[in-house]
Enzyme design. Structure first.
Site, PDB file in Angstrom:
ATOM      1  N   PRO A   6      -2.602   2.105  20.058  1.00 46.36           N
ATOM      2  CA  PRO A   6      -1.401   1.474  19.482  1.00 46.36           C
ATOM      3  C   PRO A   6      -1.630   1.271  17.988  1.00 46.36           C
ATOM      4  CG  PRO A   6      -2.712  -0.136  20.722  1.00 46.36           C
ATOM      5  CD  PRO A   6      -3.422   1.178  20.855  1.00 46.36           C
TER       6      PRO A   6
ATOM      7  N   SER B 105       0.798  -1.216   0.000  1.00 52.94           N
ATOM      8  CA  SER B 105       0.000   0.000   0.000  1.00 52.94           C
ATOM      9  C   SER B 105       0.842   1.282   0.000  1.00 52.94           C
ATOM     10  CB  SER B 105      -0.938  -0.060   1.205  1.00 52.94           C
ATOM     11  OG  SER B 105      -1.828   1.002   1.207  1.00 52.94           O
TER      12      SER B 105
HETATM   13  C1  16G Z   1      -4.246  -0.117   7.509  1.00 47.83           C
HETATM   14  C2  16G Z   1      -5.719  -0.192   7.282  1.00 47.83           C
HETATM   15  C3  16G Z   1      -6.347   1.175   7.349  1.00 47.83           C
HETATM   16  C4  16G Z   1      -6.002   1.835   8.651  1.00 47.83           C
HETATM   17  C5  16G Z   1      -4.522   1.823   8.892  1.00 47.83           C
HETATM   18  C6  16G Z   1      -4.235   2.268  10.298  1.00 47.83           C
HETATM   19  C7  16G Z   1      -6.907  -1.728   5.822  1.00 47.83           C
HETATM   20  C8  16G Z   1      -7.054  -2.230   4.439  1.00 47.83           C
HETATM   21  N1  16G Z   1      -6.012  -0.767   5.983  1.00 47.83           N
HETATM   22  O1  16G Z   1      -3.614   0.599   6.487  1.00 47.83           O
HETATM   23  O2  16G Z   1      -7.722   1.014   7.242  1.00 47.83           O
HETATM   24  O3  16G Z   1      -6.445   3.161   8.669  1.00 47.83           O
HETATM   25  O4  16G Z   1      -4.028   0.511   8.755  1.00 47.83           O
HETATM   26  O5  16G Z   1      -2.898   2.170  10.538  1.00 47.83           O
HETATM   27  O6  16G Z   1      -7.553  -2.179   6.752  1.00 47.83           O
HETATM   28  P1  16G Z   1      -2.334   2.279  12.012  1.00 47.83           P
HETATM   29  O7  16G Z   1      -2.969   1.190  12.821  1.00 47.83           O
HETATM   30  O8  16G Z   1      -0.873   2.160  11.847  1.00 47.83           O
HETATM   31  O9  16G Z   1      -2.732   3.634  12.516  1.00 47.83           O
HETATM   32 MG    MG Z   2      -3.733   1.208   0.306  1.00 50.26          MG
END
Ligand code: 16G
Ligand code: MG
EC number: 5.4.2.3
Length: 563
Positions: free
Chosen positions: A518, A83
Site C-alpha cells: 500500500p 516535494s
Molecule cells: C515518500 C518518501 C520516499 C518514498 C516515497 C514512497 C521520505 C522523505 N520520502 O516520498 O522515501 O520512496 O514516499 O511513496 O521518506 P509511496 O509510499 O507512495 O510509494
Molecule cells: Mg523530495
C-alpha cells in the site's frame, strides 16, 4: 467554548504551562481553524495534500515543533513542501535535532494534534505536554523553511504563528531545499561542528570539498565538466545557482526547468523521469550529454542520457549507490582502513543492482521498508552506510569511529603517498556529503567528483551492470490497508491468497520478481514487477495488478493489459 478549554487548562501544573500562553494559543488558533471532520495522517514524509486543507496543520505543526524543541532541548526544523507532488499540493515535515526525520512516537502526536477538533486543541496539547513531561518554561527554537510553491509563503507563516503562540523563538530561512534545512538544524545543534547554519555556510562547505576532490581528476575537457540539470521548476534550481558560483568552473552547469517559465514538477523532475523512464520536457540535450533531474524540494536526484540511437538510459538511485559504494570501497582498500561498508536498498532496487553489489562487489546489502527513515536507520548500523531508494533519494552515513579513523589517517605524516591520497579523498568525500538526509545538490557534487576522478563517462558508469526491465503500476482498492506486508515489503501476508497468486505468476517468467504494497503517500496499492524482458515485466505487472484488484477489493474496472 473558550471557558471550557481554559478551565481544563487551569488544572495543569503552572510549572508546565505559564498562564499567558493559554490565551495566546486560543487567540492564535482561532485564526487557523480546522475544517470540522477533516482527518489527515502524518505519512511517510509528513502531511501532504491539497494546499487549501493545510493552514491549521501548519499552525499545529508550529505548536508541535515548539514542544519537541522543549522536549529535546534542541532546535527543531519545519519544512513546508510537498516535494514532487503537483503545484496545488503542499505539505510539512518536521526535522529532529541531528537533522534526521521526526521520531516515530512524535509522528503519532502529530497525527493526533492535526485531527483534534478546534475546541479540543488545548486538551490535546496538554496531553502531549503531560505524556512527555515537557517543561514549558524552557526556551524553544524552531527553524522554518519553504519551497517555491505559491501556497508556501502563507503556510510557512502559519507555522511561525504556531511557534510564537507557544512562546518559541523562530528563524525563518525562507526559500531553501529540504536537505538544506536538515543541514541547518544539524549545524545548529552540533554547535557549528557540522558546519555553519547558513546557506552560505552550506555552499562553501560542499563546494570546498568538491574542489578538493576534483583536484584529483586530470585533464578534463570543458565537455567533460558539463552537466545538464533539470531543476523540476522548483527550489533546487536557484539553490544550485548559489552553489555553482563557488565551483570555479570545475563543474559547468546548464540548468533547465529553473522555474522561470514551467510549472513545478510538471512533466519534469526526478519522479517524472524515473516513473516515465523518459527525459523531462524543457531540456534540450544531445546524445551522450550527461543529465540529471532533481525533484521539487531537491532531496532526490536521478541521472540519464540518450544514446546515438535515441534510446533513453536512466541511472537511478541503485546505479548511484553502486557508483558511490564502489568508489568508497576502493578508497578504503587503498587507505588500508578496515571499516565495514554496506548498501541499504528497498524492494524497489533493481535485482541486477543487488546481484552486482553482493556477488561482484562483495558489499553487504540490506533491504528495508520504503521511506527514508527506514533506510537511514539501517545505514546507521555500519561504519559506512550507503543508502539509496531506486527513486534517487539517498546519502551516505559515516559512523563517529569511521570519521575519526579517516581524520586521523588524513593527518598522519608517516604513511605512503597512496594511503595519504586515499585518506584525503575519503576526508573530502565525508565533507561533500550531507549526512542528514538525501540531498540532490550534495549527491550531484559527489557523483560528478567520482566520475571526474575515475575518468569515467556516464555510459561507462551505466555499463557497470544492466538493469532488469521493470514496470510499476497502481491499483485502486476500497481500503488499501487490507494489504499487509512482511520481509521489507517483499511479501504480502494479507489478504489471503494474494501472495500465493503472486508466487504463481512470478514462476511463469524468467529472472522475475514482483511485490505489492500500500502506498504511504497516495490512496493506491503499488505493484512492482521485473523480468528478463520489458514485455515480460509489463505482462507480470499487469497480471499481479489483476490479482490485487480481484483479491484486495479493487474499485472500478479491472486493470487493462499495457499492450
Ligand atoms: C515518500 C518518501 C520516499 C518514498 C516515497 C514512497 C521520505 C522523505 N520520502 O516520498 O522515501 O520512496 O514516499 O511513496 O521518506 P509511496 O509510499 O507512495 O510509494
Ligand atoms: Mg523530495
Amino acid at each position: 467554548m473558550r471557558a471550557s478549554c481554559t478551565s481544563l487548562l487551569l488544572k495543569l501544573p503552572l510549572r508546565f504551562w505559564p498562564e499567558g500562553a493559554i490565551t495566546k494559543v486560543l487567540e492564535k488558533s482561532s485564526l487557523h481553524p480546522k475544517p470540522a471532520g477533516l482527518v489527515l495522517q502524518y505519512g511517510t514524509a509528513g502531511f501532504r495534500t491539497n494546499a487549501k486543507q493545510l493552514d491549521h496543520i501548519m499552525f499545529r505543526m508550529g505548536l508541535l515543533a515548539t514542544l519537541r524543541s522543549r522536549k529535546t532541548k534542541a532546535t527543531i526544523g519545519v519544512m513546508v513542501t510537498a516535494s514532487h507532488n503537483p503545484e496545488e499540493d503542499n505539505g510539512v515535515k518536521l526535522i529532529d535535532p541531528m537533522g534526521e526525520m521526526l521520531t516515530a512516537t512524535w509522528e503519532d502526536f502529530a497525527t493526533q494534534l492535526a485531527n483534534t477538533e478546534q475546541k479540543e486543541l488545548l486538551a490535546a496539547l496538554k496531553d502531549i505536554i503531560n505524556k512527555e513531561a515537557i517543561n514549558m518554561k524552557l526556551e524553544a527554537e524552531v527553524f522554518v523553511g519553504k519551497d517555491t510553491r505559491s501556497s508556501s509563503a502563507s503556510l510557512s507563516q502559519a507555522v511561525l504563528d504556531g511557534v510564537h503562540a507557544l512562546g518559541g523563538q523562530s528563524k525563518d530561512y525562507g526559500l531553501v531545499t529540504t536537505p538544506q534545512l536538515h543541514y541547518m538544524v544539524c549545524c545548529q545543534n552540533s554547535h557549528g561542528q557540522y558546519g555553519e547554519a547558513t546557506v552560505e555556510g552550506y555552499c562553501s562547505k560542499l563546494s570546498q570539498a568538491f574542489l578538493a576532490l576534483s583536484k584529483n581528476a586530470s585533464n578534463r575537457t570543458d565537455d567533460q565538466k558539463h552537466l545538464f540539470v533539470d531543476g523540476a521548476n522548483g527550489i533546487g534550481a536557484p539553490k544550485l545557482r548559489e552553489v555553482e558560483s563557488h565551483l570555479k568552473k570545475q563543474l559547468q552547469i546548464s540548468i533547465f526547468n529553473d522555474g522561470s517559465r514551467g510549472k513545478l514538477n510538471h512533466q519534469c523532475g526526478a519522479d517524472f523521469v524515473k516513473v516515465q523512464q523518459k527525459p523531462p520536457t524543457g531540456v534540450e540535450i544531445s546524445p551522450g550529454d550527461r543529465c540529471c533531474s532533481f525533484d521539487g524540494d531537491a532531496d532526490r536526484i536521478v541521472y540519464y542520457y540518450t544514446d546515438s540511437r535515441g534510446f533513453f538510459h536512466l541511472l537511478d538511485g541503485d546505479k548511484i549507490a553502486t557508483l558511490i559504494s564502489t568508489f568508497l570501497k576502493e578508497l578504503l582498500v587503498q587507505a588500508g582502513l578496515d571499516l565495514k561498508i554496506a548498501v541499504v536498498q528497498t524492494a524497489y532496487a533493481n535485482g541486477s543492482s543487488t546481484r552486482y553489489l553482493e556477488d561482484t562487489m562483495k558489499v553487504i546489502v540490506r533491504c528495508t521498508k520504503t521511506g527514508v527513515k527506514h533506510l537511514h536507520h539501517a545505514a546507521q548500523e555500519f561504519d559506512i552506510g550507503v543508502y539509496f531508494e531506486a527513486n534517487g533519494h539517498g546519502t551516505v552515513l559515516f559512523s563517529k569511529t569511521a570519521e575519526e579513523k579517516v581524520q586521523l589517517l588524513a593527518k598522519s605524516t608517516n604513511i605512503n603517498d597512496e594511503r595519504k591520497r586515499a585518506a584525503l579523498l575519503l576526508q573530502n568525500t565525508v565533507n561533500v556529503i550531507n549526512q542528514t538526509v538525501g540531498d540532490a545538490i550534495s549527491d550531484m557534487l559527489l557523483i560528478e567528483a567520482i566520475l571526474a576522478i575515475k575518468g569515467m563517462t556516464v555510459q561507462q558508469w551505466d555499463a557497470i551492470y544492466s538493469d532488469l526491465p521493470n514496470r510499476q503500476l497502481k491499483v485502486t482498492v476500497s481500503d488499501r490497508r487490507v494489504i499487509e506486508t512482511t520481509d521489507a515489503e517483499r511479501r504480502a501476508v494479507s489478504p489471503a491468497g494474494l501472495q500465493e497468486a503472486i508466487d504463481g505468476l512470478v514462476k511463469k517468467y524468467k529472472q522475475a520478481r514482483s511485490f505489492v504494497r500500500p502506498s504511504g503517500t497516495e490512496d493506491v496499492v503499488r505493484v512492482y514487477a521485473e523480468a528478463d524482458s520489458q514485455e515480460s515485466a509489463d505482462a507480470l505487472a499487469h497480471e499481479v495488478s489483476l490479482a490485487v484488484h480481484r483479491l484486495a477489493g479493487g474499485v472500478g474496472a479491472e486493470p487493462k493489459p499495457l499492450h
